[in-house]
Design a protein around this motif. Structure first.
Motif, PDB file in Angstrom:
ATOM      1  N   ASN A 275       4.143 -10.740   0.190  1.00 28.29           N
ATOM      2  CA  ASN A 275       4.753  -9.413   0.275  1.00 28.29           C
ATOM      3  C   ASN A 275       4.081  -8.405  -0.639  1.00 28.29           C
ATOM      4  O   ASN A 275       4.633  -7.349  -0.927  1.00 28.29           O
ATOM      5  CB  ASN A 275       6.239  -9.489  -0.083  1.00 28.29           C
ATOM      6  N   ASP A 276       2.917  -8.754  -1.122  1.00 26.81           N
ATOM      7  CA  ASP A 276       2.191  -7.876  -2.045  1.00 26.81           C
ATOM      8  C   ASP A 276       1.383  -6.875  -1.215  1.00 26.81           C
ATOM      9  O   ASP A 276       0.620  -7.274  -0.328  1.00 26.81           O
ATOM     10  CB  ASP A 276       1.266  -8.745  -2.921  1.00 26.81           C
ATOM     11  N   PRO A 277       1.526  -5.567  -1.505  1.00 29.74           N
ATOM     12  CA  PRO A 277       0.742  -4.597  -0.741  1.00 29.74           C
ATOM     13  C   PRO A 277      -0.764  -4.809  -0.903  1.00 29.74           C
ATOM     14  O   PRO A 277      -1.527  -4.455  -0.004  1.00 29.74           O
ATOM     15  CB  PRO A 277       1.161  -3.243  -1.313  1.00 29.74           C
TER      16      PRO A 277
ATOM     17  N   VAL B  98       2.184   5.378  -3.415  1.00 31.28           N
ATOM     18  CA  VAL B  98       3.188   5.610  -4.465  1.00 31.28           C
ATOM     19  C   VAL B  98       2.737   6.765  -5.364  1.00 31.28           C
ATOM     20  O   VAL B  98       3.480   7.713  -5.598  1.00 31.28           O
ATOM     21  CB  VAL B  98       3.408   4.330  -5.300  1.00 31.28           C
TER      22      VAL B  98
ATOM     23  N   ASN C 129      -2.735   3.990   5.729  1.00 32.58           N
ATOM     24  CA  ASN C 129      -2.758   3.975   7.201  1.00 32.58           C
ATOM     25  C   ASN C 129      -4.130   4.325   7.743  1.00 32.58           C
ATOM     26  O   ASN C 129      -4.616   3.700   8.694  1.00 32.58           O
ATOM     27  CB  ASN C 129      -1.700   4.941   7.753  1.00 32.58           C
TER      28      ASN C 129
ATOM     29  N   ARG D 147      20.905  -2.232  -6.400  1.00 33.71           N
ATOM     30  CA  ARG D 147      21.124  -2.585  -4.998  1.00 33.71           C
ATOM     31  C   ARG D 147      22.341  -3.455  -4.738  1.00 33.71           C
ATOM     32  O   ARG D 147      22.416  -4.101  -3.719  1.00 33.71           O
ATOM     33  CB  ARG D 147      19.870  -3.299  -4.477  1.00 33.71           C
TER      34      ARG D 147
ATOM     35  N   ASN E 259      11.882  -7.706   6.421  1.00 34.83           N
ATOM     36  CA  ASN E 259      11.385  -8.915   5.742  1.00 34.83           C
ATOM     37  C   ASN E 259      11.781 -10.108   6.608  1.00 34.83           C
ATOM     38  O   ASN E 259      11.358 -10.177   7.749  1.00 34.83           O
ATOM     39  CB  ASN E 259      11.886  -8.998   4.307  1.00 34.83           C
TER      40      ASN E 259
ATOM     41  N   GLU F  99      18.947  -3.340   1.905  1.00 32.25           N
ATOM     42  CA  GLU F  99      17.789  -2.999   1.092  1.00 32.25           C
ATOM     43  C   GLU F  99      17.819  -1.521   0.698  1.00 32.25           C
ATOM     44  O   GLU F  99      18.043  -0.658   1.535  1.00 32.25           O
ATOM     45  CB  GLU F  99      16.492  -3.270   1.883  1.00 32.25           C
TER      46      GLU F  99
ATOM     47  N   ILE G  88       8.778   2.565  -5.971  1.00 31.03           N
ATOM     48  CA  ILE G  88       7.619   1.699  -6.197  1.00 31.03           C
ATOM     49  C   ILE G  88       7.430   0.688  -5.049  1.00 31.03           C
ATOM     50  O   ILE G  88       6.486  -0.096  -5.039  1.00 31.03           O
ATOM     51  CB  ILE G  88       7.796   0.990  -7.565  1.00 31.03           C
TER      52      ILE G  88
ATOM     53  N   LEU H 293       6.606  -0.103  -1.200  1.00 28.28           N
ATOM     54  CA  LEU H 293       6.050   0.441   0.038  1.00 28.28           C
ATOM     55  C   LEU H 293       6.790  -0.174   1.214  1.00 28.28           C
ATOM     56  O   LEU H 293       7.115  -1.360   1.194  1.00 28.28           O
ATOM     57  CB  LEU H 293       4.563   0.095   0.142  1.00 28.28           C
TER      58      LEU H 293
ATOM     59  N   MET I 286       6.486  -0.944   5.174  1.00 33.33           N
ATOM     60  CA  MET I 286       5.514  -1.023   6.265  1.00 33.33           C
ATOM     61  C   MET I 286       6.287  -1.218   7.568  1.00 33.33           C
ATOM     62  O   MET I 286       7.063  -2.171   7.696  1.00 33.33           O
ATOM     63  CB  MET I 286       4.612  -2.231   6.004  1.00 33.33           C
TER      64      MET I 286
ATOM     65  N   GLY J 221       3.140  -2.425  10.767  1.00 33.24           N
ATOM     66  CA  GLY J 221       1.783  -2.360  10.236  1.00 33.24           C
ATOM     67  C   GLY J 221       1.385  -1.036   9.622  1.00 33.24           C
ATOM     68  O   GLY J 221       0.280  -0.906   9.095  1.00 33.24           O
ATOM     69  N   LYS J 222       2.260  -0.023   9.690  1.00 36.42           N
ATOM     70  CA  LYS J 222       1.894   1.268   9.113  1.00 36.42           C
ATOM     71  C   LYS J 222       2.839   1.605   7.957  1.00 36.42           C
ATOM     72  O   LYS J 222       4.040   1.400   8.063  1.00 36.42           O
ATOM     73  CB  LYS J 222       2.006   2.369  10.187  1.00 36.42           C
ATOM     74  N   ILE J 223       2.285   2.168   6.902  1.00 39.51           N
ATOM     75  CA  ILE J 223       3.120   2.559   5.779  1.00 39.51           C
ATOM     76  C   ILE J 223       3.891   3.825   6.133  1.00 39.51           C
ATOM     77  O   ILE J 223       3.313   4.794   6.624  1.00 39.51           O
ATOM     78  CB  ILE J 223       2.241   2.841   4.531  1.00 39.51           C
TER      79      ILE J 223
ATOM     80  N   LYS K  29       8.484  -4.427   6.802  1.00 39.39           N
ATOM     81  CA  LYS K  29       8.158  -5.288   5.662  1.00 39.39           C
ATOM     82  C   LYS K  29       8.234  -4.453   4.383  1.00 39.39           C
ATOM     83  O   LYS K  29       7.684  -3.347   4.332  1.00 39.39           O
ATOM     84  CB  LYS K  29       6.726  -5.825   5.849  1.00 39.39           C
ATOM     85  N   LEU K  30       8.916  -4.999   3.368  1.00 39.97           N
ATOM     86  CA  LEU K  30       9.007  -4.301   2.085  1.00 39.97           C
ATOM     87  C   LEU K  30       7.961  -4.883   1.149  1.00 39.97           C
ATOM     88  O   LEU K  30       7.926  -6.093   0.915  1.00 39.97           O
ATOM     89  CB  LEU K  30      10.399  -4.473   1.469  1.00 39.97           C
ATOM     90  N   LEU K  31       7.089  -4.037   0.622  1.00 38.52           N
ATOM     91  CA  LEU K  31       5.985  -4.499  -0.216  1.00 38.52           C
ATOM     92  C   LEU K  31       6.101  -3.836  -1.592  1.00 38.52           C
ATOM     93  O   LEU K  31       5.669  -2.704  -1.764  1.00 38.52           O
ATOM     94  CB  LEU K  31       4.643  -4.114   0.425  1.00 38.52           C
ATOM     95  N   PRO K  32       6.714  -4.541  -2.548  1.00 33.59           N
ATOM     96  CA  PRO K  32       6.830  -3.912  -3.869  1.00 33.59           C
ATOM     97  C   PRO K  32       5.492  -3.882  -4.587  1.00 33.59           C
ATOM     98  O   PRO K  32       4.773  -4.884  -4.620  1.00 33.59           O
ATOM     99  CB  PRO K  32       7.808  -4.842  -4.607  1.00 33.59           C
ATOM    100  N   LEU K  33       5.147  -2.736  -5.136  1.00 29.82           N
ATOM    101  CA  LEU K  33       3.903  -2.603  -5.886  1.00 29.82           C
ATOM    102  C   LEU K  33       4.165  -3.160  -7.287  1.00 29.82           C
ATOM    103  O   LEU K  33       4.890  -2.581  -8.077  1.00 29.82           O
ATOM    104  CB  LEU K  33       3.523  -1.121  -5.972  1.00 29.82           C
TER     105      LEU K  33
END
Lengths: 568, 384, 66
Positions: A239-241, A253, A279, B125, C5, C26, C31, C33, C35, C38-40, C58-62
């Motif tokens: 799940n990592d960008p 971000v 994108n 949350r 997810n 959710e 912070i 992202l 998706m 496939g697109k942010i 999909k949740l993508l935490p930075l």
């Protein structure tokens, strides 16, 4: 027993010795710090004969820990004037580990004009070979020639013409696992210039016929914990960008929150950041045959690297990263991703730090030398650097040198090194890291974005910067920080890994203090002896005086908080 | 510096206001509430009064009288189970910080699965719970107006907090008459807890002008009325002022947050089992003195609120020393013992310091202080 | 079904990304992202962007910067 290679560029000798006992349980950034403070006079000329250039593996080299094969390169920096550890991915560290080599020390200067390469063959024999035929040849062509000469089962560490010319922004490029492209950069601090001053063009490491076997205190235990850690990292990485897209995802971000630098850190927003965002990047990859989810070193589960093609589907560049895109892009008011990719390619080829170089271009724009947003003019300046014209050589000396020469008032450097892609007014903890890190304005030393209350506020920023600076010291001694970031819930396992590998107690302080705090304090001590003072731990004035229009923030952290940051 | 003030709880204040509990709970739309209190409060009859008041308003009642001091997570989980099974649509807590924090913990678990320890820290949350009404009977933890609940984690043997909108009450009812029976020792202990909230929120890294204003008013009020409430618990004006001061201090610290003083209190409390307020007070003067290096403007405000006059050109060190002396005088005037008198061995001090800097609140200190200097603060306060 | 997810959410006409995230419990902060197929999707578009049957979110935490 690990080995150390000593390369004497004056005598032109290569000596192989067992690694010193005192370095046995060190690696990466921790090893660099301890070696430097004992052996390299802090007051020496970085391009002189007393400086040494170090290449080393991490504490867990040779094991199955994912991403442990980062290469740390260390020296006194000709750019910052202090200690520099620049680490890089790619294939070299892995093959050095296979060869049983923990540390390479390059000392002295050649007594006559010349260029050499260090060749470590498949039988482990290390020799210096004349490399004058490669003089002036840049990294991509060099790597092709190396492959023609020595085959494909190898890794390269090399400098381009920038390093040979001893530009202060010169990088050392490492070949990527798989493709072999020289696109992984040990970029910061001008270590390419040190390598150039020593007349060393490249290190070529062949895959050995016999792989070095690491000596474990308890191999079964090590593998058990290693498997646990690798599993935790792999699960989180899904799940990592960075895995799903690449480091370019960061712009989604920073661009939205005023953290993305725009127009030489003007503090404005740049709505067109989506033109150089995730994108656009993914669309270009998909339609042109490019790829992401590439591992730069064998066994990496984060796989943040990529291969980016031009609009005709031809290979253009790899390891196309957020820093390069943010700083050549919005910070120069450029929104053309392909033009930036070209710049990335040129920088990797001639071997310069994209962060330093992009900041230099922005400063040229601010001073009116070229227009804001003019990608073609920016490319022409890069060509001047490549050609070594008079202005090109000035550009090679970095952002501060060019800024002063052109009379620019707003020069975003700390310890003479240019800032990374985060505006310190809108991620204040990162600003504290920029100011206080012994490495200079370095984001990898402790990026606090998203970690402490409000990024634009004061609360807990110094606390988080301190914690992260310590963490990054030990992370940089063990593995890639992108993988490390996913291990925070299970940190004590690293203490157990140390015990299983080296014996002794599984106490996490072996890592947090032994590799973390000790390294940080050693680096600071080195810099103090090199002549740095409290004034070097400050951001440029304009960050304190100018408000970021995006958020209303100034860098208003008080000096006392910076002064006591390393009181342990 | 750009700051913000975010946590706010509507309040009803004044003598007799607790007799509107039933009306207010009904106004909030609740039909069946869990009333949370400890056995001590039942014994003095306060719990029964509130329960009757609610019944008279037509609200159905379920009682939980098992509140324990330093609420353990196991007790909260048990109470939450009752709340879920009974399908309550509101919670009323009456008592000190333990009852209120128990109620908050129950609210966390009403729509979020146990165990509660997984929710320690700042939680954005969590699923919302039910409306809560808090009626404090001490002055006090200020918990009736904060967004945090402090819980003892039985498995780890430490205390931690859940910080969340789920911990924010719909209404706080401040009735000084309910505090008339608070014994002197508890009056003193909860009073200095409120003092700590006020002075720490003023000098910490998250302070803001609005919380500062509330903190200053709290300090002024405590300086004047705590000694009176301590000596004469039946003085209703003193009780009223202290209850308000405690609330102001609570509002101040839930927004401005606390730092080293509370990190010391959590550590001493966990190891030596001393009351929270006392643990806050023993080194509070030295803590505020330490902050003066960067927060001298705020510490000057503290001096002014305590009635100490300072020359215009006083140095940060002088301001710090003056504040230390004035705070100690106030704390001593209500007979709070020092660490020596509490039987804490001096050798323990050096061991305590590293634990203090590991406390979560330590992130809020105005400038970094190493363990050695924390130890020096504790040593300096040891027999003060 | 819309996937957030690993959670499957019942789709309905007019469902926005914000609706889907809420249904999945959710609340992504700045912070994280998000998706969508496939697109942010920027955070300020959650309320307006509609999802379809089989949309994958999909949740993508930075976790760190790059």
């Amino acid at each position: 027993m690990w080995s150390k290679l000593i390369i004497d560029m004056k005598a032109l000798t290569v000596t192989k010795e067992p690694l010193d006992a005192e370095f046995q349980e060190l690696g990466g950034r921790a090893l660099i710090a301890q070696y430097m403070i004992k052996n390299v006079p802090p007051q020496c000329d970085p391009l002189g004969n007393q400086n040494q250039l170090l290449f080393c593996n991490t504490v867990f080299a040779g094991t199955k820990l994912t991403t442990t094969h980062r290469l740390s390169i260390g020296s006194k920096s000709p750019l910052t004037g202090g200690i520099k550890e620049s680490n890089v991915g790619g294939y070299a560290a892995s093959l050095l580990a296979d060869q049983g080599i923990k540390l390479i020390v390059v000392k002295e200067l050649p007594s006559s004009e010349g260029l050499w390469l260090l060749h470590i063959d498949s039988k482990g024999k290390a020799t210096l070979k004349d490399a004058s035929i490669y003089q002036g040849i840049n990294n991509y062509e060099l790597v092709e020639k190396i492959h023609e000469r020595f085959g494909n089962k190898l890794a390269t560490i090399s400098i381009g013409s920038a390093g040979e010319r001893q530009y202060k922004n010169a990088s050392i490029q490492v070949s990527e696992f798989g493709s072999g492209h020289p696109s992984r950069a040990a970029a910061r601090g001008g270590l390419g210039a040190v390598m150039g001053s020593k007349g060393l063009k490249a290190i070529v490491i062949e895959k050995p016929e016999e792989r070095y076997k690491v000596e474990y205190a308890d191999e079964a235990k090590f593998n058990e914990i290693c498997q646990k850690l690798n599993k935790v990292i792999a699960e989180a990485a899904s799940n990592d960008p960075f895995h799903n897209i690449g480091t370019i995802a960061t712009i989604e971000v920073t661009g939205a929150n005023g953290i993305l630098p725009v127009d030489n850190f003007s503090g404005r927003l740049f709505p067109e950041y989506t033109e150089v965002g995730a994108n656009k990047f993914m669309t270009n990859l998909a339609t042109r045959g490019g790829r992401n989810k590439l591992a730069c070193q064998p066994g990496c589960v984060v796989q943040c690297s990529n291969c980016y093609n031009d609009k005709d589907g031809n290979y253009l560049t790899s390891g196309f990263e957020y820093e390069t895109i943010a700083l050549f892009g919005p910070n120069c008011h450029i929104s053309d991703l392909d033009a930036i990719a070209q710049m990335d390619r040129i920088c990797d080829d001639i071997g310069v730090d994209t962060i330093e170089t992009a900041n230099t271009i922005a400063v040229c724009m601010e001073a009116g030398k070229i227009k804001w947003g003019d990608a073609d003019a920016a490319l022409s300046l890069l060509k001047e650097m490549a050609d070594g014209t008079e202005f090109g050589r000035l550009l090679g000396n970095g952002c501060e040198a060019v800024g002063k020469s052109l009379g620019c008032k707003r020069i975003p450097v700390v310890k003479h090194q240019a800032m990374a892609g985060y505006d310190p007014r809108n991620t204040k903890g990162t600003g504290i890291t920029y100011a206080t890190s012994p490495m200079g304005a370095d984001h990898t030393a402790g990026l606090t974005m998203g970690r402490a209350f409000d990024d634009t506020g004061r609360t807990a920023q110094a606390y988080v910067s301190n914690k992260l600076q310590v963490a990054m010291c030990f992370a940089d001694s063990m593995m890639c920080i992108f993988a490390f970031a996913h291990t925070v819930p299970v940190l004590p396992l690293f203490g157990e890994l140390m015990a299983a590998l080296y014996g002794g107690s599984p106490d996490f302080t072996r890592v947090s203090v032994g590799l973390g705090v000790k390294t940080l304090l050693t680096e600071r001590a080195y810099n103090k002896m090199a002549g740095m003072t409290i004034e070097d731990d400050r951001l440029p004035d304009f960050f304190y005086n100018e408000r970021s229009i995006a958020t209303g923030s100034k860098f208003d952290i008080n000096n006392v908080e910076l002064e006591v940051l390393f009181d342990f | 510096m750009i700051t913000s003030y975010n946590v706010f709880v509507p309040s009803l204040m004044g003598c007799g206001s607790s007799l509107r509990t039933g009306l207010k709970v009904r106004e909030l739309g609740c039909k069946k509430v869990l009333v949370v209190y400890d056995k001590g409060l039942k014994a003095v009859g306060i719990a029964d009064t509130i329960v009757e008041n609610l019944r008279n308003a037509g609200v159905e009642i379920v009682c939980f009288d098992g509140v324990l001091p330093d609420p353990p997570d196991t007790m909260i989980e048990e109470a939450a189970e009752i709340a879920r099974n009974e399908a309550v649509d509101g919670i009323v807590a009456v008592g000190g910080g333990s009852a209120i924090d128990t109620a908050k913990g129950i609210n966390v678990l009403i729509n979020n699965a146990p165990p509660i320890m997984q929710y320690f820290g700042v939680q954005k949350r969590l699923k919302p719970g039910v409306p809560m009404v808090f009626i404090p009977t001490t002055s006090g933890t200020g918990s009736e107006v904060t967004n945090m609940c402090v819980i003892s984690c039985t498995s780890r043997g430490n205390k931690d907090s859940v910080v969340s909108p789920v911990c924010v009450a719909s209404l706080a009812i401040l009735d000084p008459e309910l505090t008339l029976g608070l014994p002197p020792k508890m009056t003193a202990s909860t009073g200095v807890d409120a003092l700590a909230h006020a002075v720490e929120s003023l000098t910490g890294g998250n302070s803001n002008p609005l919380s500062d204003a509330l903190a200053r008013e709290a300090i002024r009020t405590i300086a004047k009325w705590l000694p009176i409430a301590y000596k004469d618990g039946s003085n209703i004006e003193a009780r009223e002022q202290m209850l308000l001061a405690s609330m102001f201090a609570g509002m101040a610290f839930t927004n401005g947050l606390v730092h080293l003083g509370h990190s010391i209190a959590h550590t001493l409390g966990a190891i030596f089992h001393i009351p929270h307020g006392v643990a806050c007070a023993v080194a509070l003067p030295e803590v505020i003195e330490y902050t003066a290096r960067t927060e001298y403007k705020k510490v000057r405000m503290i001096c002014e609120c305590l009635g100490v006059e300072l020359p215009e050109d006083a140095s940060p060190e002088e301001i710090g020393a003056a504040a230390r002396n004035a705070l100690r005088a106030l704390i001593k005037s209500v007979d709070i013992p020092n660490m020596k008198e509490l039987g804490i061995p001096i050798e323990a001090i050096a061991k305590v310091a590293p634990l203090v800097i590991a406390d979560a609140g330590f992130a809020l200190v105005p400038y970094r202080i190493p363990a050695s200097k924390v130890a020096a603060i504790l040593q300096s306060a040891y027999e003060a | 079904m819309v996937t957030v997810n690993n959670k499957k959410i019942e789709f309905y006409n007019g469902m926005t990304v914000a609706d889907a995230l809420k249904a999945a419990g959710e609340v992504p902060d700045a912070i994280v992202l998000v998706m969508v197929d496939g697109k942010i999707l920027p955070h300020n578009k959650f309320d307006v962007e509609l999802v379809a049957e089989n949309t994958q979110i999909k949740l993508l935490p930075l976790i760190t910067g790059g």
